[in-house]
Design an enzyme around this catalytic site. Sequence first.
Site, mmCIF file in Angstrom:
data_model
loop_
_atom_site.group_PDB
_atom_site.id
_atom_site.type_symbol
_atom_site.label_atom_id
_atom_site.label_comp_id
_atom_site.label_asym_id
_atom_site.label_seq_id
_atom_site.Cartn_x
_atom_site.Cartn_y
_atom_site.Cartn_z
ATOM 1 N N LYS A 1 35.455 56.009 7.047
ATOM 2 C CA LYS A 1 35.895 55.444 5.673
ATOM 3 C C LYS A 1 34.245 55.187 5.296
ATOM 4 C CE LYS A 1 40.053 54.151 7.397
ATOM 5 N NZ LYS A 1 41.378 53.354 7.107
ATOM 6 N N GLU B 1 44.359 55.612 1.146
ATOM 7 C CA GLU B 1 43.554 54.992 0.288
ATOM 8 C C GLU B 1 43.048 55.756 -1.069
ATOM 9 O OE1 GLU B 1 40.733 54.088 3.361
ATOM 10 O OE2 GLU B 1 42.170 52.892 4.489
ATOM 11 N N ASN C 1 37.671 58.719 11.199
ATOM 12 C CA ASN C 1 37.445 58.388 9.884
ATOM 13 C C ASN C 1 36.558 57.212 9.669
ATOM 14 O OD1 ASN C 1 37.486 58.111 7.321
ATOM 15 N ND2 ASN C 1 39.735 57.763 7.054
#
Length: 249
Positions: free
Chosen positions: A11, A96, A9
């Site tokens: 992000k 998140e 990931n």
Amino acid sequence: MRKKLVAGNWKMNGSLAKNQVLLDSVKQGLASAPCDVAVFPPFPYLLPAFESLRGTRVAIGAQTLSEYPEGAYTGEVSAGMLKELGCVYVLVGHSERRSLFGESDSTVAAKFVAALSAGLLPVLCFGETLAERNAGVALDVVKRQVLAVLERCGGVWPEQALLAYEPVWAIGTGLTATPLQAQEVHAFARSLLVSGVAERDAGVRILYGGSVKPQNAAELFAQPDIDGGLIGGASLQAEDFLGICRAAV
Ligand code: 13P
């Protein structure tokens, strides 16, 4: 036997140039990875990632999606668009998204169902905060987050949909759940899925995420209910990411 999956990931990191270098190195080291491998780039980098990874066995996923199929939802990206590009997976309910963007259990469940209806495999992220763990309610939180989605699916966990246990206190902190702490939660989450088709539930992959590094990956992946990793920071360095993949036997 569940084949392990190691997924990066990214992000909100990367650039066209950096991603190219990263993916070139990942491709070169891929032969030594015994597991399934996936990357989750930011939206604008999905298409270049497909170009770069064409002909390899690296699957691509998105980091989030809209709960709506189409229409006047400025800034949103639908499941159908991601599917059309060729995405296999999509993350749903990353901590998140929950904490910084206010996604509730109900929104997460709606996104999960939207992903499924477009033919994507959602990866339901769940996990407790440090305060919740210290208060002794980690498993209650996990249960609430998993059941919110399970109930939306009519009580039957969809075949091939995945889960990822990501204790919030372990994300990007350098703190990792011990293999036994993680195993306890993974086994608990799996027990929640039991829907009368035990063999199917036994086949569901549950990834662990939270400061996974080449140094701690093997021990985590050796646990019976840990089926691979969802890797943040370490997925941005090809050597670290590949080191984690090599540990996923
Ligand atoms: P880190 O590996 O940086 O702790 O991030 C984990 C994560 O949030 C993956 O989705």
